[in-house]
Design an enzyme around this catalytic site. Sequence first.
Site: not given
Ligand SMILES: *Cc1c(COP(=O)(O)O)cnc(C)c1O
Length: 451
Positions: A259, A304, A344, A348, A375, A404
């Site tokens: 995130g 992650e 994207r 969004y 289109c 993404y």
């Molecule tokens: C999407 C996601 C991430 C990665 O998020 P980023 O914003 O790309 O860093 C990590 N863990 C889980 C469970 C996710 O769904």
Amino acid sequence: MAKTCYNLDMIHTRDTLKINAKGHLEIGGADCVELAGQFGTPLYVFDEAYIRNMMAIYRDTIRNEYGGNGLVLYASKAFSCEAIYAIARQEAIGVDVVSGGELYTALSAGFPAEYITMHGNNKLPGEIREALDAKIGMIVVDSRSEADLIEEEAAARGMVQDVLIRINPGVEAHTHAYVQTATPDSKFGFSVANGAAEEMTAYVLSKPHLKLHGYHCHIGSQIFEKQSFVLAVQKNLAFMAQMKEKLGFEADALNLGGGFGIWYAEGDAMIDVEGYADYLRALLSTIKEGCRAYGLRLPFVYLEPGRSIVGEAGITLYTVGAIKEIPGIRKYVAIDGGMFDNPRYALYQSKYTAVLANRAAEEATELVSIAGKCCESGDLIGVDFNLPKARRGDLIAVLSTGAYNYSMASNYNRNLIPPAVLVRDGKAEYIVRPQSYADLVRNDVIPQRLK
Ligand SMILES: *Cc1c(COP(=O)(O)O)cnc(C)c1O
């Protein structure tokens, strides 16, 4: 000073993008005009050094600040192809996958299964079987019936599967509502507040073929406030302490999700590699303090990051085609890509920065919208880009498209998904080859009665 396409000073603080003596944009030492000549457009371009630096900084921060008691998992949904798993493997980090397809890609790249974690709010029975057959390291359980399925499949194989439970700590991260995933109303995770997370803990502990290690939470995406992450960690630790007290279960692993935000456009913070290490350091020290305060042992930590590893490493190159000026309203500059390679904005209203890559040092004199070729009126890369006056045949680079974009691409309108190249020391090679029209009809079937 003349207003250029974007803040040159900001770009020059990064090693990825530069403007060379010809006035061309360069990525990873490769001239974008030459890349477009060699590979055509639209083209995804990735700077290998940036990706490796980001993987390494997270890996080394865990090593140096947490005694190596953790593992970075690259969230491969951000950009999944065989080469990215090969790089992750060389950088000695793990990966997370969210589908059978991502798992298949990782395995076919030779990625070691024990360093793979699987996510998903609705893992299909087949995906669970594939994960168990491959003997992946960890599954993050996200529903009660999924726990039953994994238990059943693990029992049938005479094995015990390591799992975490995805919890929803109720932290609201300040980001776009559509990419928020841990508010109380979410399809992801078990809420701590309403007791579901506790109930699920007891349930998983009762399963003989599941080995519960702890918890996972992911509070959203494109988040810049350190405090949101810190708060989520604190809530996780408080919950872990509660489970130790109530159920006698002391977690030995904690997955903090991803995130971290990246720079897309003016207004976004520009975080350098060290800045991301700072985020992680803040989380690790919060864990250390919290565990001391609660008398918990230090959990093995997973992180992650997806977007922050590949997002700014990638750009997309497009060729300008039709230009349409609607007097008093706006000017559309159309490109040979669009929502099929980057949905994207359509999804969004995401913001991006564009550079006229073949005349990158020229003054930006126009405010234009960049339109795709699909289109759909909503098929835009965005509105209000500052660019020099663009002409048919010019090259536009859209920045920060490494995450993404390719992974969300489609063949809408039967456009071809662009190929991707990886640049290292100024040289580019395919990591995803171009599609052909033949690929589009490869799986099509005309039933005999229609012939
Ligand atoms: C999407 C996601 C991430 C990665 O998020 P980023 O914003 O790309 O860093 C990590 N863990 C889980 C469970 C996710 O769904």
